[in-house]
Design a protein around this motif. Structure first.
Motif, PDB file in Angstrom:
ATOM      1  N   ASP A  37       0.865  -1.232  -0.161  1.00 44.00           N
ATOM      2  CA  ASP A  37       0.070   0.016   0.176  1.00 44.00           C
ATOM      3  C   ASP A  37       0.873   1.375   0.009  1.00 44.00           C
ATOM      4  O   ASP A  37       1.279   2.023   1.115  1.00 44.00           O
ATOM      5  CB  ASP A  37      -0.802   0.021   1.156  1.00 44.00           C
ATOM      6  CG  ASP A  37      -1.811   0.933   1.192  1.00 44.00           C
ATOM      7  OD1 ASP A  37      -1.976   1.973   0.376  1.00 44.00           O
ATOM      8  OD2 ASP A  37      -2.561   1.254   2.269  1.00 44.00           O
ATOM      9  N   TRP A  53      -6.303   0.238  -2.321  1.00 43.43           N
ATOM     10  CA  TRP A  53      -7.548  -0.132  -2.072  1.00 43.43           C
ATOM     11  C   TRP A  53      -8.793  -0.366  -3.101  1.00 43.43           C
ATOM     12  O   TRP A  53      -9.504  -1.389  -2.935  1.00 43.43           O
ATOM     13  CB  TRP A  53      -8.154   0.649  -0.920  1.00 43.43           C
ATOM     14  CG  TRP A  53      -7.345   0.778   0.510  1.00 43.43           C
ATOM     15  CD1 TRP A  53      -6.188   1.193   0.803  1.00 43.43           C
ATOM     16  CD2 TRP A  53      -7.674  -0.282   1.494  1.00 43.43           C
ATOM     17  NE1 TRP A  53      -5.772   0.977   2.089  1.00 43.43           N
ATOM     18  CE2 TRP A  53      -6.650  -0.008   2.399  1.00 43.43           C
ATOM     19  CE3 TRP A  53      -8.659  -0.931   1.952  1.00 43.43           C
ATOM     20  CZ2 TRP A  53      -6.606  -0.551   3.652  1.00 43.43           C
ATOM     21  CZ3 TRP A  53      -8.834  -1.753   3.128  1.00 43.43           C
ATOM     22  CH2 TRP A  53      -7.587  -1.639   3.952  1.00 43.43           C
ATOM     23  N   SER A  54      -8.378   0.091  -4.101  1.00 42.23           N
ATOM     24  CA  SER A  54      -9.208  -0.026  -5.273  1.00 42.23           C
ATOM     25  C   SER A  54      -8.977  -1.156  -5.988  1.00 42.23           C
ATOM     26  O   SER A  54      -9.628  -2.167  -6.386  1.00 42.23           O
ATOM     27  CB  SER A  54      -9.233   1.114  -6.200  1.00 42.23           C
ATOM     28  OG  SER A  54      -9.344   2.322  -5.833  1.00 42.23           O
ATOM     29  N   LEU A  56      -8.028  -3.782  -4.330  1.00 35.62           N
ATOM     30  CA  LEU A  56      -8.307  -4.787  -3.342  1.00 35.62           C
ATOM     31  C   LEU A  56      -9.816  -5.215  -3.813  1.00 35.62           C
ATOM     32  O   LEU A  56     -10.415  -6.260  -3.547  1.00 35.62           O
ATOM     33  CB  LEU A  56      -8.030  -4.419  -1.727  1.00 35.62           C
ATOM     34  CG  LEU A  56      -6.833  -4.571  -1.496  1.00 35.62           C
ATOM     35  CD1 LEU A  56      -6.577  -3.791  -0.031  1.00 35.62           C
ATOM     36  CD2 LEU A  56      -6.481  -6.064  -1.048  1.00 35.62           C
ATOM     37  N   THR A  70      -3.694  -6.314   3.400  1.00 36.55           N
ATOM     38  CA  THR A  70      -2.696  -5.348   3.068  1.00 36.55           C
ATOM     39  C   THR A  70      -1.233  -5.542   3.760  1.00 36.55           C
ATOM     40  O   THR A  70      -1.342  -5.914   4.992  1.00 36.55           O
ATOM     41  CB  THR A  70      -3.105  -3.925   3.708  1.00 36.55           C
ATOM     42  OG1 THR A  70      -3.526  -3.929   4.956  1.00 36.55           O
ATOM     43  CG2 THR A  70      -4.423  -3.268   2.904  1.00 36.55           C
ATOM     44  N   THR A  73      -0.751  -1.338   5.655  1.00 32.00           N
ATOM     45  CA  THR A  73      -1.266  -0.097   5.628  1.00 32.00           C
ATOM     46  C   THR A  73      -0.641   0.855   6.689  1.00 32.00           C
ATOM     47  O   THR A  73      -0.598   0.419   7.657  1.00 32.00           O
ATOM     48  CB  THR A  73      -2.712  -0.113   5.549  1.00 32.00           C
ATOM     49  OG1 THR A  73      -3.195  -0.585   4.270  1.00 32.00           O
ATOM     50  CG2 THR A  73      -3.467   1.346   5.728  1.00 32.00           C
ATOM     51  N   TYR A  79      -3.659   8.422   5.753  1.00 37.42           N
ATOM     52  CA  TYR A  79      -5.010   7.825   6.152  1.00 37.42           C
ATOM     53  C   TYR A  79      -5.391   8.091   7.607  1.00 37.42           C
ATOM     54  O   TYR A  79      -4.392   7.725   8.404  1.00 37.42           O
ATOM     55  CB  TYR A  79      -5.112   6.371   5.783  1.00 37.42           C
ATOM     56  CG  TYR A  79      -4.789   5.644   4.369  1.00 37.42           C
ATOM     57  CD1 TYR A  79      -5.048   6.378   3.362  1.00 37.42           C
ATOM     58  CD2 TYR A  79      -3.894   4.316   4.452  1.00 37.42           C
ATOM     59  CE1 TYR A  79      -4.735   5.947   2.151  1.00 37.42           C
ATOM     60  CE2 TYR A  79      -3.876   4.060   3.399  1.00 37.42           C
ATOM     61  CZ  TYR A  79      -3.988   4.624   2.023  1.00 37.42           C
ATOM     62  OH  TYR A  79      -3.581   4.180   0.951  1.00 37.42           O
ATOM     63  N   LYS A  87     -12.456   1.402   5.685  1.00 38.05           N
ATOM     64  CA  LYS A  87     -12.036   0.820   4.423  1.00 38.05           C
ATOM     65  C   LYS A  87     -11.754  -0.796   4.635  1.00 38.05           C
ATOM     66  O   LYS A  87     -12.560  -1.469   3.933  1.00 38.05           O
ATOM     67  CB  LYS A  87     -10.582   1.395   4.096  1.00 38.05           C
ATOM     68  CG  LYS A  87     -10.579   2.573   3.179  1.00 38.05           C
ATOM     69  CD  LYS A  87      -9.386   3.433   3.364  1.00 38.05           C
ATOM     70  CE  LYS A  87      -8.041   3.062   3.231  1.00 38.05           C
ATOM     71  NZ  LYS A  87      -7.398   3.963   2.300  1.00 38.05           N
ATOM     72  N   ALA A  88     -11.380  -1.108   5.912  1.00 42.11           N
ATOM     73  CA  ALA A  88     -11.191  -2.410   6.155  1.00 42.11           C
ATOM     74  C   ALA A  88     -12.573  -3.333   6.179  1.00 42.11           C
ATOM     75  O   ALA A  88     -12.756  -4.301   5.944  1.00 42.11           O
ATOM     76  CB  ALA A  88     -10.396  -2.544   7.497  1.00 42.11           C
ATOM     77  N   MET A  91     -13.962  -3.798   2.876  1.00 44.67           N
ATOM     78  CA  MET A  91     -13.374  -4.897   2.347  1.00 44.67           C
ATOM     79  C   MET A  91     -13.631  -6.072   2.863  1.00 44.67           C
ATOM     80  O   MET A  91     -13.739  -7.345   2.171  1.00 44.67           O
ATOM     81  CB  MET A  91     -11.737  -4.587   2.479  1.00 44.67           C
ATOM     82  CG  MET A  91     -11.008  -4.082   1.336  1.00 44.67           C
ATOM     83  SD  MET A  91     -11.429  -4.871  -0.315  1.00 44.67           S
ATOM     84  CE  MET A  91     -11.157  -6.493  -0.003  1.00 44.67           C
TER      85      MET A  91
END
Length: 321
Positions: A37, A53-54, A56, A70, A73, A79, A87-88, A91
């Motif tokens: 990342d 992240w995109s 992923l 990741t 990260t 972030y 985000k997590a 995902m």
């Protein structure tokens, strides 16, 4: 038996190619996958840095079995930890429970872009500890407000929260990071096969948890070509994380490695297509006690050949370790 993973190296391939590679890694039989990342490659010869992240999210839809993670990260500069938590959680839902969140204290190479400076290592670790606490609190559900030494969170909540939040892995390099990993992490992440890191992790509460390492390799039927590619794109790895975390950009890595020779890289990274040599490079990790090892195939244009070879030759051999 040790689990063998595949690394989506964002520094050496574009986003569409990375997704294609992990699809093929799943078919080849890799046990899990990880993704870097970064906002910069270490060296300009690598040539890429798409948004992990995109990638992923696309990988979660393109695959069905292989776990995603990741590696790692930084939840403290580019972030905010509350954003990382969102985000997590997303995902974990997209992947139907196949996601793990790997966290670390970061590298100047990537985090400098927001222009807030680069504090000393002990400050970065304090920031990491506070950030992981925020993420865990948000994973627990409900509204969260936090006013700490490094971060503020005001009335935050994860509205789309999986029943089982993603496990958190924490990257370690010394006793302080091992302490944070032992207290807050569901697994340990390391880039060197140092048994003392695992011992410190267990001493701080990490007994019985997964131990994940990472190993660069350079597959090619032409060993000289494999060595040249490893030298061109991965000689930075010989510097050690104490140095690498402080360098500001690809030019700095190029200057720091200008005297690194191809033979120096070949001694540190298995090159060619000798399965026994690759297994010998993995063995220090298994001997130290690592339960999972993510392989990095060096060279974005060599992934297809590496994955084909892994399916028929390398993974069967490593399954015997």
């Amino acid at each position: 038996m040790v689990r063998i993973g595949y690394t989506m190296m964002t520094e050496q391939a574009g986003p569409r190619e990375l997704v294609e590679h992990v699809v093929k890694a799943e078919r080849a039989g890799f046990d899990f996958s990880v993704i870097s990342d970064h906002s910069f490659p270490w060296l300009e010869a690598q040539g890429h840095a798409p948004y992990a992240w995109s990638v992923l999210g696309a990988a979660a839809q393109a695959t069905t079995r292989i776990p995603l993670m990741t590696y790692v990260t930084c939840p403290t500069f580019r972030y905010h930890p509350a954003v990382v938590a969102q985000k997590a959680a997303t995902m974990q839902l997209l992947s139907r429970g196949r996601f793990r969140l790997g966290l670390g204290s970061g590298e100047r190479l990537n985090e400098h872009i927001i222009g807030t400076g680069w504090p000393a290592a002990h400050v970065r670790l304090d920031m990491l500890e506070e950030a992981v606490g925020i993420i865990r609190t948000l994973f627990a559900g409900g509204y969260v407000s936090h006013h700490g030494h490094h971060f503020d969170v005001e009335n935050a909540r994860l509205w789309d929260l999986p029943d089982d939040p993603p496990p958190i892995g924490i990257a370690v390099s010394g006793d302080r990071s091992c302490e944070i990993a032992g207290r807050y992490g569901d697994l340990l992440i390391a880039t060197e096969p140092k048994k003392e890191l695992l011992t410190a992790f267990r001493a701080h509460g990490g007994s019985g948890r997964p131990l994940l390492g990472q190993l660069p390799v350079s597959y090619d039927p032409d060993r000289d070509a494999a060595v040249a590619r490893a030298h061109d794109q991965f000689r930075w790895a010989l510097g050690g994380w104490e140095v690498n975390a402080e360098l500001p950009g690809p030019a700095g890595f190029a200057q720091a490695t200008q005297h690194t020779r191809p033979e120096d890289v070949a001694r540190a990274i298995p090159c060619g297509n000798d399965v026994a040599a690759f297994a010998d490079a993995v063995r220090p990790y298994t001997d130290a006690g690592f339960t999972e090892i993510a392989l990095i195939q060096i060279g974005g244009d060599q992934q297809e050949a590496f994955l084909d070879w892994s399916a028929t030759k390398l993974l069967p051999a490593l399954s015997e370790l």
